[in-house]
Design a protein around this motif. Structure first.
Motif, PDB file in Angstrom:
ATOM      1  N   MET A  39     -11.667 -12.047  18.823  1.00 50.39           N
ATOM      2  CA  MET A  39     -10.809 -13.230  18.816  1.00 50.39           C
ATOM      3  C   MET A  39     -11.206 -14.160  19.975  1.00 50.39           C
ATOM      4  N   ILE A  40     -11.319 -15.450  19.678  1.00 51.41           N
ATOM      5  CA  ILE A  40     -11.630 -16.430  20.725  1.00 51.41           C
ATOM      6  C   ILE A  40     -10.328 -16.924  21.336  1.00 51.41           C
ATOM      7  N   ILE A  41     -10.267 -16.890  22.668  1.00 51.74           N
ATOM      8  CA  ILE A  41      -9.088 -17.374  23.381  1.00 51.74           C
ATOM      9  C   ILE A  41      -9.566 -18.246  24.541  1.00 51.74           C
ATOM     10  N   LEU A  42      -9.114 -19.508  24.541  1.00 52.29           N
ATOM     11  CA  LEU A  42      -9.563 -20.495  25.518  1.00 52.29           C
ATOM     12  C   LEU A  42      -8.394 -20.965  26.371  1.00 52.29           C
ATOM     13  N   ASP A  43      -8.589 -20.966  27.687  1.00 58.90           N
ATOM     14  CA  ASP A  43      -7.634 -21.576  28.620  1.00 58.90           C
ATOM     15  C   ASP A  43      -8.164 -22.974  28.935  1.00 58.90           C
ATOM     16  N   ASP A  44      -7.348 -23.987  28.641  1.00 58.03           N
ATOM     17  CA  ASP A  44      -7.821 -25.370  28.681  1.00 58.03           C
ATOM     18  C   ASP A  44      -7.799 -26.005  30.073  1.00 58.03           C
ATOM     19  N   ASP A  75      -3.005 -20.164  13.254  1.00 53.18           N
ATOM     20  CA  ASP A  75      -2.567 -20.861  14.470  1.00 53.18           C
ATOM     21  C   ASP A  75      -3.527 -20.578  15.625  1.00 53.18           C
ATOM     22  N   VAL A  76      -3.868 -19.307  15.800  1.00 49.79           N
ATOM     23  CA  VAL A  76      -4.745 -18.912  16.908  1.00 49.79           C
ATOM     24  C   VAL A  76      -6.104 -19.604  16.768  1.00 49.79           C
ATOM     25  N   TYR A  77      -6.628 -19.618  15.534  1.00 56.01           N
ATOM     26  CA  TYR A  77      -7.935 -20.238  15.302  1.00 56.01           C
ATOM     27  C   TYR A  77      -7.874 -21.747  15.579  1.00 56.01           C
ATOM     28  N   ARG A  78      -6.798 -22.367  15.158  1.00 53.37           N
ATOM     29  CA  ARG A  78      -6.654 -23.812  15.377  1.00 53.37           C
ATOM     30  C   ARG A  78      -6.548 -24.132  16.874  1.00 53.37           C
ATOM     31  N   ILE A  79      -5.680 -23.410  17.578  1.00 56.12           N
ATOM     32  CA  ILE A  79      -5.420 -23.690  18.996  1.00 56.12           C
ATOM     33  C   ILE A  79      -6.663 -23.439  19.852  1.00 56.12           C
ATOM     34  N   HIS A  80      -7.372 -22.342  19.572  1.00 55.50           N
ATOM     35  CA  HIS A  80      -8.430 -21.900  20.491  1.00 55.50           C
ATOM     36  C   HIS A  80      -9.852 -22.256  20.044  1.00 55.50           C
ATOM     37  N   VAL A  81     -10.024 -22.594  18.764  1.00 55.30           N
ATOM     38  CA  VAL A  81     -11.382 -22.918  18.281  1.00 55.30           C
ATOM     39  C   VAL A  81     -11.455 -24.359  17.766  1.00 55.30           C
ATOM     40  N   GLU A  82     -10.645 -24.683  16.765  1.00 55.56           N
ATOM     41  CA  GLU A  82     -10.776 -25.999  16.124  1.00 55.56           C
ATOM     42  C   GLU A  82     -10.360 -27.150  17.037  1.00 55.56           C
ATOM     43  N   ILE A 132       5.536 -22.454  24.751  1.00 54.49           N
ATOM     44  CA  ILE A 132       4.698 -22.213  23.569  1.00 54.49           C
ATOM     45  C   ILE A 132       5.568 -21.916  22.342  1.00 54.49           C
ATOM     46  N   GLU A 133       6.692 -21.257  22.534  1.00 51.44           N
ATOM     47  CA  GLU A 133       7.634 -21.054  21.414  1.00 51.44           C
ATOM     48  C   GLU A 133       8.107 -22.395  20.861  1.00 51.44           C
ATOM     49  N   GLU A 134       8.414 -23.321  21.764  1.00 52.81           N
ATOM     50  CA  GLU A 134       8.879 -24.649  21.341  1.00 52.81           C
ATOM     51  C   GLU A 134       7.739 -25.428  20.684  1.00 52.81           C
ATOM     52  N   ALA A 135       6.532 -25.338  21.258  1.00 46.51           N
ATOM     53  CA  ALA A 135       5.387 -26.089  20.730  1.00 46.51           C
ATOM     54  C   ALA A 135       5.057 -25.670  19.298  1.00 46.51           C
ATOM     55  N   ILE A 136       4.993 -24.360  19.054  1.00 45.14           N
ATOM     56  CA  ILE A 136       4.517 -23.880  17.745  1.00 45.14           C
ATOM     57  C   ILE A 136       5.511 -24.206  16.624  1.00 45.14           C
ATOM     58  N   LYS A 137       6.768 -24.445  16.984  1.00 45.46           N
ATOM     59  CA  LYS A 137       7.754 -24.883  15.975  1.00 45.46           C
ATOM     60  C   LYS A 137       7.379 -26.254  15.426  1.00 45.46           C
ATOM     61  N   GLN A 138       6.646 -27.038  16.235  1.00 44.27           N
ATOM     62  CA  GLN A 138       6.295 -28.408  15.843  1.00 44.27           C
ATOM     63  C   GLN A 138       4.892 -28.522  15.252  1.00 44.27           C
ATOM     64  N   GLY A 139       4.155 -27.409  15.255  1.00 49.71           N
ATOM     65  CA  GLY A 139       2.788 -27.442  14.715  1.00 49.71           C
ATOM     66  C   GLY A 139       1.816 -26.804  15.685  1.00 49.71           C
ATOM     67  N   ASN A 140       0.540 -26.733  15.269  1.00 49.13           N
ATOM     68  CA  ASN A 140      -0.465 -26.064  16.111  1.00 49.13           C
ATOM     69  C   ASN A 140      -1.505 -27.038  16.666  1.00 49.13           C
ATOM     70  N   ARG A 141      -1.122 -28.308  16.760  1.00 46.56           N
ATOM     71  CA  ARG A 141      -2.038 -29.316  17.315  1.00 46.56           C
ATOM     72  C   ARG A 141      -1.841 -29.399  18.838  1.00 46.56           C
ATOM     73  N   PHE A 142      -2.262 -28.362  19.517  1.00 42.44           N
ATOM     74  CA  PHE A 142      -2.192 -28.336  20.987  1.00 42.44           C
ATOM     75  C   PHE A 142      -3.176 -27.297  21.503  1.00 42.44           C
ATOM     76  N   MET A 143      -3.392 -27.324  22.811  1.00 41.67           N
ATOM     77  CA  MET A 143      -4.166 -26.277  23.481  1.00 41.67           C
ATOM     78  C   MET A 143      -3.263 -25.628  24.525  1.00 41.67           C
ATOM     79  N   THR A 167       0.421 -17.302  13.596  1.00 39.21           N
ATOM     80  CA  THR A 167      -0.400 -16.717  12.532  1.00 39.21           C
ATOM     81  C   THR A 167      -1.843 -16.685  13.031  1.00 39.21           C
ATOM     82  N   GLY A 168      -2.697 -15.971  12.315  1.00 40.74           N
ATOM     83  CA  GLY A 168      -4.129 -15.990  12.634  1.00 40.74           C
ATOM     84  C   GLY A 168      -4.683 -17.407  12.576  1.00 40.74           C
TER      85      GLY A 168
END
Length: 281
Positions: free
Chosen positions: A1-6, A262-269, A213-224, A259-260
Motif C-alpha cells: 500500500m502506498i502512503i504519502l505524508d504531504d 479512498d486510500v488510492y485516491r488520497i495517496h496516489v491519484e 480526517i473523519e470530517e474530511a472523508i464525509k465530504q469526499g476523498n479530494r484531499f491529502m 475504502t481501498g
C-alpha cells in the motif's frame, strides 16, 4: 500500500532526521513531501537571497540523502517561509526584503524546472499578526510565487493563518488573478473543508488528526494527509508524529472509514495530479 505524508520537515541539527523517516517507514509510510524549514534552521542567517538559496540547495541534499539512505521515496518542496520574509523586512526594510525573497523564489522555481524539487513552498502569509504593510507585501509575494509555479507548471504549498470558508474563497480570487491551475495550489495545514476547497479548485492538505480526517472523508476523498512534523527534539511529535499518517490510514481502512479506493485516491491519484509525480512502485 502506498502512503504519502504531504507535509513533513526534517532537521539534521535539532531533530531525528533519518530516524524520523525510518519511523514513518516502519509504520507503513512509503512517500514524503519534504518541505524546506527556514534558512535559520539550516544554519544560514536569512538576511539575503543567497542565504535562502544556499538553504534550499542544502534542503535538496537532505532529500537526496533520504532517497539514498532509507527505503522511503522523498520529494523536495522549496521556498521562503512567510515568517522569514517578516523577519527580514523588520531587520532590513520592506523593499529590500521583497527583492531578496523574489530572487530566492526564482531559485526555487529553477530547482523545480531542474527536477530537483516538485513544488514551491511553503510560501504565503504569516499565521500571526503583522503590520499591514508586511501583510500586504506577503500576499504579493505569495502571488509572485504562484506565478513562478504557473510558468514552471509545478505546484505551490501555502502557509497561511487559520483558514475558513471565506478565506478559501479569497484564495480562489488570487488563484484566478494569477492564472495558475487551481489544483496545483495546496493549502497546507488545511481544515477539513473538502467541499469548499473543491468548489474553489485548490487542494487541501489536511492535518491527520482523527477528528479532521473523519470530517474530511464525509465530504469526499479530494484531499491529502499531512503531519506537519517539525523534527525538533525539544518538541517531540509536533505538530503530529512521523508515524501518524500511515497509522491513521491503516486504522481507517481496517475500521471501514476509508475504502481501498479512498486510500488510492488520497495517496496516489491526488499527489499525481497535484505534483505530477508517479508514486506507484
Amino acid at each position: 500500500m502506498i502512503i504519502l505524508d504531504d507535509h513533513f520537515h526534517v532537521d539534521p541539527f535539532k531533530g531525528l532526521f533519518l530516524e524520523a523517516v525510518k519511523q514513518f517507514h516502519r509504520a507503513g509510510g512509503t512517500h514524503l513531501m519534504v518541505v524546506y524549514k527556514t534558512a535559520h534552521d539550516y544554519g544560514f542567517p536569512g538576511l539575503k537571497a543567497e542565504d535562502f538559496i544556499n538553504a534550499m540547495d542544502f534542503h535538496v541534499e537532505l532529500v537526496d540523502r533520504i532517497n539514498r539512505e532509507t527505503p522511503v521515496k522523498a520529494f523536495a518542496v522549496v521556498g521562503v517561509h512567510p515568517a522569514e520574509f517578516d523577519y527580514l523586512a523588520r531587520e532590513k526594510g520592506l523593499e529590500y526584503a521583497e527583492n531578496e525573497v523574489m530572487k530566492a523564489l526564482e531559485h526555487a522555481q529553477k530547482l523545480c524546472l531542474e527536477g530537483k524539487a516538485v513544488a514551491i513552498g511553503e510560501i504565503g502569509r504569516p499565521h500571526y499578526e503583522v503590520p499591514p504593510e508586511i501583510w500586504k507585501a506577503s500576499i504579493e509575494l505569495m502571488k509572485y510565487g504562484m506565478s513562478l509555479a504557473k510558468e514552471a507548471d509545478c505546484a505551490v504549498q501555502l502557509h497561511t493563518e487559520s483558514f475558513d470558508e471565506e478565506k478559501f474563497r479569497e484564495l480562489g480570487e488570487y488563484v484566478k488573478e494569477v492564472g495558475i491551475k487551481p489544483y496545483k495550489v495546496v493549502k497546507h495545514f488545511s481544515p477539513p473543508l473538502v467541499k469548499v476547497a473543491e468548489e474553489v479548485g485548490v487542494f487541501p492538505s489536511i492535518i491527520a488528526s482523527k477528528k479532521n480526517i473523519e470530517e474530511a472523508i464525509k465530504q469526499g476523498n479530494r484531499f491529502m494527509m499531512e503531519t506537519d512534523y517539525i523534527d525538533d527534539r525539544r518538541r517531540p511529535g509536533a505538530v503530529l508524529g512521523p508515524k501518524t499518517v500511515p497509522r491513521r490510514t491503516k486504522a481507517f481502512l481496517q475500521n471501514g472509514i476509508f475504502t481501498g479506493e479512498d486510500v488510492y485516491r488520497i495517496h496516489v491519484e491526488n499527489p499525481r495530479k497535484v505534483y505530477g509525480v508517479e508514486v506507484e512502485e
